[in-house]
Design an enzyme around this catalytic site. Sequence first.
Site, short mmCIF file in Angstrom:
data_model
loop_
_atom_site.label_atom_id
_atom_site.label_comp_id
_atom_site.label_asym_id
_atom_site.label_seq_id
_atom_site.Cartn_x
_atom_site.Cartn_y
_atom_site.Cartn_z
N TYR A 59 0.83 -1.22 0.00
CA TYR A 59 0.00 0.00 0.00
C TYR A 59 0.86 1.26 0.00
CZ TYR A 59 -4.18 -2.76 0.09
OH TYR A 59 -5.18 -3.62 -0.29
N GLN A 94 -15.40 2.29 -5.87
CA GLN A 94 -14.68 1.19 -5.22
C GLN A 94 -13.19 1.52 -5.15
OE1 GLN A 94 -16.23 -2.87 -6.87
NE2 GLN A 94 -16.73 -1.31 -8.39
N ASN A 95 -12.81 2.61 -5.81
CA ASN A 95 -11.38 2.92 -5.92
C ASN A 95 -10.85 3.57 -4.65
OD1 ASN A 95 -11.69 1.99 -8.48
ND2 ASN A 95 -11.71 4.00 -9.46
N ASP A 97 -8.03 5.33 -4.85
CA ASP A 97 -7.26 6.51 -5.27
C ASP A 97 -8.07 7.79 -5.01
OD1 ASP A 97 -8.84 7.34 -7.64
OD2 ASP A 97 -8.12 5.51 -8.58
N HIS A 112 -14.67 1.23 -0.56
CA HIS A 112 -13.54 0.36 -0.21
C HIS A 112 -12.40 1.13 0.44
CE1 HIS A 112 -14.91 -2.95 -3.30
NE2 HIS A 112 -15.65 -2.94 -2.19
N CYS A 120 -6.27 3.44 12.77
CA CYS A 120 -5.47 2.98 13.91
C CYS A 120 -6.15 1.78 14.56
CB CYS A 120 -5.29 4.10 14.93
SG CYS A 120 -4.37 3.53 16.38
N GLY A 178 -16.44 1.16 -15.48
CA GLY A 178 -15.08 0.63 -15.30
C GLY A 178 -14.93 -0.34 -14.16
N LEU A 205 -14.88 -0.98 -20.66
CA LEU A 205 -14.05 -1.30 -21.82
C LEU A 205 -14.60 -2.51 -22.57
CD1 LEU A 205 -11.45 -0.36 -23.22
CD2 LEU A 205 -10.19 -1.99 -21.80
C1 BJW Z 1 -11.90 -0.09 -18.31
C2 BJW Z 1 -10.77 0.55 -18.79
C3 BJW Z 1 -10.97 1.78 -19.41
C4 BJW Z 1 -10.13 -1.30 -17.93
N1 BJW Z 1 -12.19 2.29 -19.50
N2 BJW Z 1 -13.11 0.42 -18.43
C5 BJW Z 1 -19.01 -15.80 -3.14
C6 BJW Z 1 -20.07 -15.21 -3.82
C7 BJW Z 1 -20.39 -13.87 -3.62
C8 BJW Z 1 -19.66 -13.10 -2.74
C9 BJW Z 1 -18.60 -13.68 -2.09
C10 BJW Z 1 -18.29 -15.03 -2.27
N3 BJW Z 1 -17.20 -15.30 -1.49
C11 BJW Z 1 -16.84 -14.19 -0.84
C12 BJW Z 1 -17.68 -13.18 -1.18
C13 BJW Z 1 -17.64 -11.78 -0.71
C14 BJW Z 1 -16.43 -11.02 -1.28
C15 BJW Z 1 -16.41 -11.18 -2.80
O1 BJW Z 1 -17.09 -10.46 -3.52
N4 BJW Z 1 -15.60 -12.09 -3.31
C16 BJW Z 1 -15.55 -12.32 -4.75
C17 BJW Z 1 -14.15 -12.68 -5.13
C18 BJW Z 1 -16.58 -13.35 -5.12
N5 BJW Z 1 -16.61 -9.63 -0.92
C19 BJW Z 1 -16.22 -9.16 0.26
O2 BJW Z 1 -15.59 -9.83 1.05
C20 BJW Z 1 -16.60 -7.74 0.56
N6 BJW Z 1 -17.22 -7.67 1.83
C21 BJW Z 1 -18.40 -8.29 2.06
O3 BJW Z 1 -18.98 -8.95 1.21
O4 BJW Z 1 -18.89 -8.06 3.33
C22 BJW Z 1 -20.11 -8.72 3.68
C23 BJW Z 1 -21.35 -8.01 3.21
C24 BJW Z 1 -22.53 -8.69 3.17
C25 BJW Z 1 -23.69 -8.05 2.75
C26 BJW Z 1 -23.66 -6.73 2.36
C27 BJW Z 1 -22.47 -6.05 2.41
C28 BJW Z 1 -21.32 -6.70 2.83
C29 BJW Z 1 -15.37 -6.84 0.60
C30 BJW Z 1 -14.75 -6.68 -0.75
C31 BJW Z 1 -13.48 -5.85 -0.64
C32 BJW Z 1 -12.77 -5.71 -1.97
N7 BJW Z 1 -11.51 -5.09 -1.76
C33 BJW Z 1 -10.68 -4.76 -2.92
C34 BJW Z 1 -9.34 -4.20 -2.39
C35 BJW Z 1 -9.54 -2.78 -1.83
C36 BJW Z 1 -8.23 -2.15 -1.42
C37 BJW Z 1 -7.25 -2.06 -2.59
O5 BJW Z 1 -7.49 -1.32 -3.55
O6 BJW Z 1 -6.24 -2.76 -2.52
O7 BJW Z 1 -11.34 -3.78 -3.74
S1 BJW Z 1 -10.42 -6.13 -4.05
C38 BJW Z 1 -10.48 -5.14 -5.51
O8 BJW Z 1 -11.63 -5.50 -6.32
C39 BJW Z 1 -10.73 -3.70 -5.04
C40 BJW Z 1 -11.70 -3.21 -6.04
O9 BJW Z 1 -12.39 -2.09 -5.54
C41 BJW Z 1 -12.56 -4.40 -6.32
C42 BJW Z 1 -13.30 -4.36 -7.63
O10 BJW Z 1 -12.42 -4.31 -8.69
P1 BJW Z 1 -12.78 -3.44 -9.98
O11 BJW Z 1 -12.75 -2.00 -9.63
O12 BJW Z 1 -14.01 -3.96 -10.61
O13 BJW Z 1 -11.49 -3.71 -10.90
P2 BJW Z 1 -11.23 -4.89 -11.95
O14 BJW Z 1 -9.78 -4.89 -12.25
O15 BJW Z 1 -11.82 -6.16 -11.50
O16 BJW Z 1 -12.06 -4.44 -13.24
C43 BJW Z 1 -11.71 -3.30 -13.98
C44 BJW Z 1 -12.68 -3.17 -15.14
O17 BJW Z 1 -12.37 -1.99 -15.85
C45 BJW Z 1 -12.58 -4.34 -16.15
O18 BJW Z 1 -13.88 -4.81 -16.48
C46 BJW Z 1 -11.93 -3.69 -17.39
O19 BJW Z 1 -12.43 -4.21 -18.61
C47 BJW Z 1 -12.36 -2.26 -17.23
N8 BJW Z 1 -11.45 -1.29 -17.85
N9 BJW Z 1 -9.66 -0.25 -18.62
C48 BJW Z 1 -13.24 1.57 -19.06
N10 BJW Z 1 -9.91 2.47 -19.96
#
Ligand code: BJW
Length: 239
Positions: A59, A94-95, A97, A112, A120, A178, A205
Amino acid sequence: MALMPDIQSIVILTGAGISAESGIDTFRSAGGLWEQHKVEDVATPEGFARDPDLVLGFYDMRREALSKVEPNPAHRALAKLEREFAGELLLVTQNVDDLHERGGVEDVLHMHGQLKSALCLSCEIRSPWDRTMFDRPPCPVCKAPSLRPDVVWFGEMPYQMDRIYASLLTADLFVSIGTSGAVYPAAGFVQEARAAGAKTLELNLEPSEGSHHFHEARHGPAGDLVPQWVDEVLGGETG
Ligand code: BJW
């Protein structure tokens, strides 16, 4: 365009793709963050407990990289929408940044967490943070050397879910920009909003995992799609 008439309330969800053209790696694309690091090592509480140096260093590196990137036309277009749209707007990202803020957005909900915030583990108070954590600096409030990045890892509860779900229930339009639709609960917002009567639009995308849930999907770079869409919304308002 069919999605635009009579829009009074919009919820927008953004993901890593909106910052890709600024030079920030996405998570799941080729060469993305999860190809370079194991997600269970750097984005879970268990990974942090096992190897805090690795996680704090990961981080620190990403916080430092923020100083070398700039917001792109998609971030700036959403700031224009916030300034000029007469209805209600909730921007959820979700970002971790700060490119929405630096692009001019006043109110953004970081579900997120944020790279530039420290949590802390002793006093549980959050503090603005722009330095490293690897070297175990003291908490600005209680002085304990117990800071972690104020981000939401897998298994943790994302922030302000009540506010988000309340807005999804009353939205006329839900727009996802995105994001791969691979991570819940954010991936489920489209179904929540649609079930409550909102029109739904994906700007990505390529088709996301949940693309079929949207009424309409447009595919291409956010830097092109988002300014075009914002002009449609604002043009529809005045014209
Ligand atoms: C472009 C582009 C351009 C590229 N123009 N587009 C089984 C089933 C369902 C759920 C679960 C399960 N097992 C576990 C879970 C829950 C789990 C989960 O979802 N797991 C999955 C793997 C299935 N989730 C959790 O644990 C969450 N908490 C939770 O569920 O609590 C309980 C709850 C219950 C009820 C209600 C509420 C809560 C917590 C999730 C935390 C995610 N954390 C991260 C890290 C954050 C810190 C860090 O940044 O390091 O968050 S993981 C990472 O993924 C980050 C992101 O915010 C998140 C999403 O990613 P994102 O933004 O979608 O990025 P990409 O790379 O996946 O996609 C980018 C897209 O952009 C692509 O489609 C490209 O094509 C596109 N693109 N260039 C337009 N120029």
